[in-house]
Design a protein around this motif. Structure first.
Motif, mmCIF file in Angstrom:
data_model
loop_
_atom_site.group_PDB
_atom_site.id
_atom_site.type_symbol
_atom_site.label_atom_id
_atom_site.label_comp_id
_atom_site.label_asym_id
_atom_site.label_seq_id
_atom_site.Cartn_x
_atom_site.Cartn_y
_atom_site.Cartn_z
ATOM 1 N N LEU A 160 32.498 -20.359 -1.285
ATOM 2 C CA LEU A 160 33.620 -21.093 -0.689
ATOM 3 C C LEU A 160 34.760 -20.163 -0.290
ATOM 4 O O LEU A 160 35.646 -20.549 0.483
ATOM 5 N N ASN A 161 34.743 -18.939 -0.808
ATOM 6 C CA ASN A 161 35.775 -17.974 -0.431
ATOM 7 C C ASN A 161 35.727 -17.626 1.050
ATOM 8 O O ASN A 161 36.707 -17.108 1.601
ATOM 9 N N VAL A 162 34.589 -17.888 1.684
ATOM 10 C CA VAL A 162 34.481 -17.643 3.125
ATOM 11 C C VAL A 162 35.522 -18.480 3.880
ATOM 12 O O VAL A 162 36.113 -18.016 4.865
ATOM 13 N N ILE A 163 35.766 -19.701 3.396
ATOM 14 C CA ILE A 163 36.765 -20.575 4.038
ATOM 15 C C ILE A 163 38.157 -19.971 3.894
ATOM 16 O O ILE A 163 38.929 -19.911 4.861
ATOM 17 N N TRP A 164 38.476 -19.512 2.678
ATOM 18 C CA TRP A 164 39.773 -18.872 2.467
ATOM 19 C C TRP A 164 39.899 -17.596 3.293
ATOM 20 O O TRP A 164 40.986 -17.245 3.761
ATOM 21 N N LEU A 165 38.795 -16.908 3.477
ATOM 22 C CA LEU A 165 38.800 -15.682 4.280
ATOM 23 C C LEU A 165 39.171 -15.997 5.731
ATOM 24 O O LEU A 165 39.927 -15.246 6.360
ATOM 25 N N VAL A 166 38.642 -17.095 6.253
ATOM 26 C CA VAL A 166 38.989 -17.523 7.617
ATOM 27 C C VAL A 166 40.479 -17.837 7.707
ATOM 28 O O VAL A 166 41.137 -17.512 8.704
ATOM 29 N N VAL A 167 41.026 -18.449 6.663
ATOM 30 C CA VAL A 167 42.458 -18.780 6.640
ATOM 31 C C VAL A 167 43.305 -17.512 6.700
ATOM 32 O O VAL A 167 44.256 -17.416 7.482
ATOM 33 N N VAL A 168 42.946 -16.523 5.873
ATOM 34 C CA VAL A 168 43.685 -15.250 5.876
ATOM 35 C C VAL A 168 43.543 -14.549 7.222
ATOM 36 O O VAL A 168 44.518 -13.981 7.753
ATOM 37 N N LEU A 169 42.349 -14.589 7.790
ATOM 38 C CA LEU A 169 42.109 -13.985 9.107
ATOM 39 C C LEU A 169 43.013 -14.620 10.156
ATOM 40 O O LEU A 169 43.616 -13.922 10.985
ATOM 41 N N PHE A 170 43.131 -15.935 10.121
ATOM 42 C CA PHE A 170 43.972 -16.650 11.088
ATOM 43 C C PHE A 170 45.446 -16.301 10.880
ATOM 44 O O PHE A 170 46.170 -16.017 11.841
ATOM 45 N N LEU A 171 45.899 -16.313 9.626
ATOM 46 C CA LEU A 171 47.303 -16.026 9.343
ATOM 47 C C LEU A 171 47.682 -14.603 9.740
ATOM 48 O O LEU A 171 48.798 -14.362 10.226
ATOM 49 N N SER A 172 46.764 -13.676 9.559
ATOM 50 C CA SER A 172 47.059 -12.268 9.861
ATOM 51 C C SER A 172 47.041 -11.961 11.349
ATOM 52 O O SER A 172 47.323 -10.823 11.741
ATOM 53 N N ARG A 173 46.714 -12.945 12.168
ATOM 54 C CA ARG A 173 46.699 -12.760 13.621
ATOM 55 C C ARG A 173 47.562 -13.757 14.368
ATOM 56 O O ARG A 173 47.772 -13.631 15.572
ATOM 57 N N LEU A 174 48.066 -14.744 13.659
ATOM 58 C CA LEU A 174 48.827 -15.818 14.298
ATOM 59 C C LEU A 174 50.057 -15.303 15.029
ATOM 60 O O LEU A 174 50.331 -15.679 16.170
ATOM 61 N N GLY A 175 50.814 -14.418 14.386
ATOM 62 C CA GLY A 175 52.047 -13.924 15.000
ATOM 63 C C GLY A 175 51.799 -13.173 16.289
ATOM 64 O O GLY A 175 52.570 -13.293 17.250
#
Length: 328
Positions: free
Chosen positions: A11-26
């Motif tokens: 399930l950490n794969v889902i959290w990984l996608v979240v971090v990936l999105f946050l680290s590129r959002l700006g």
């Protein structure tokens, strides 16, 4: 956040996608009107006879880069767990890779060094296998070909050839055939490139490919001040990691110790090979994040004070997000 990734949970794969999105959002709010993507070096441009430099829109460019980073993070995580480099299964290497790949704006777009990270991970699979592998000659030959392929994509990758010989020193007793096999593997790719040059009446320019190796190492590098600020938590975590490694170094298996030594040399080679480029580009240092992610993962896996390591990671994550939302 760190405690979530310390365990090996799918399930950490889902959290990984979240971090990936946050680290590129700006960055998506300040993405340039055009982003150039150069897939191969100019001397190999004839091998790709199509116009591709602006084939993707800027937003699509960043999104594709994010997908590649996600795949690389999972591959790196599998590699580290497969060879048990951290002593226990974890998702921290993937988290650290995704986080570090969002450190600077040039890291967030498609680039040749980003593509080459697939080759770095592929090399690590083969390099770590040298310790218990029987036929090091064929492995060394394959590694030479991988480095040559990476050189066609991004020429400073040529220096990672040194990682083959360093691995042979660390993992195997000296055998000149194994050392020569790597050279032959590298030469095989460039032999076919020379044939291609000959067929296109450009053989006289073939030797010019290696002229950048004679470039003088620069006395200084001009980097934006905000880049130095972002490096503060990175350097702090690296220093803490090396202290933690030193504490546990002789408690580890011989293979683990030698593997971390190899990762350290790969980090140095990737960092100092930037000078081969005629113009300095910050995206070169994305080659360093494969070994750096492993070092970061080691520290966060064995750090004992929860409030400190959680705060340290949040400082790093919040810093890179803030710098993306602000142009300063």
């Amino acid at each position: 956040m760190i405690n979530i990734f310390r365990s090996f949970n799918p399930l950490n794969v889902i959290w990984l996608v979240v971090v990936l999105f946050l680290s590129r959002l700006g960055y998506l709010f300040h993405v340039p009107d055009k982003l150039e993507f150069v897939f191969v070096e100019p001397f190999a441009r004839l091998l790709v006879p199509v116009a591709y430099e602006y084939a993707f829109s800027p937003v699509l460019n960043v999104l594709i880069a994010g997908v590649l980073v996600f795949i690389q993070a999972l591959l790196l995580n599998y590699l580290i767990n497969f060879y048990n480099l951290l002593g226990k299964p974890t998702f921290l290497p993937a988290l650290m890779y995704v986080t570090l790949s969002g450190l600077f704006a040039p890291f967030l777009m498609l680039s040749a060094p980003l593509i080459c990270n697939f080759l770095v991970i592929w090399m690590l699979f083969k390099l770590f296998n040298l310790y218990k592998g029987d036929d090091a000659k064929s492995t060394s030959y394959d590694l030479g070909m991988i480095v040559a392929l990476g050189s066609l994509i991004y020429f400073p990758f040529i220096y990672l050839f040194l990682a083959i010989w360093i691995a042979l020193v660390l993992f195997k007793p000296f055998n000149w055939r194994e050392w020569l096999a790597g050279v032959l593997g590298y030469g095989t790719i460039f032999f076919f490139l020379a044939v291609f040059y000959y067929l296109n009446d450009r053989l006289g320019k073939f030797s010019n490919i290696f002229l950048p190796l004679g470039t003088k190492f620069p006395d200084h590098i001009s980097i934006n001040v905000k880049s130095y600020l972002l490096l503060i938590p990175v350097i702090l975590i690296l220093v803490l990691c090396f202290f933690k490694l030193q504490q546990n170094f002789f408690k580890s298996y011989v293979q683990i110790r030698k593997s971390f030594q190899l990762l350290f040399f790969i980090f140095l080679i990737a960092a100092f090979s930037f000078y081969v480029n005629s113009a300095f580009h910050l995206n070169h240092f994305i080659l360093c994040i494969v070994p750096a992610a492993v070092f970061f993962a080691y520290y966060f896996l064995y750090a004992s004070k929860k409030w400190f390591y959680e705060s340290l990671y949040l400082l790093l994550l919040i810093s890179l997000i803030c710098f993306q939302f602000n142009n300063f």
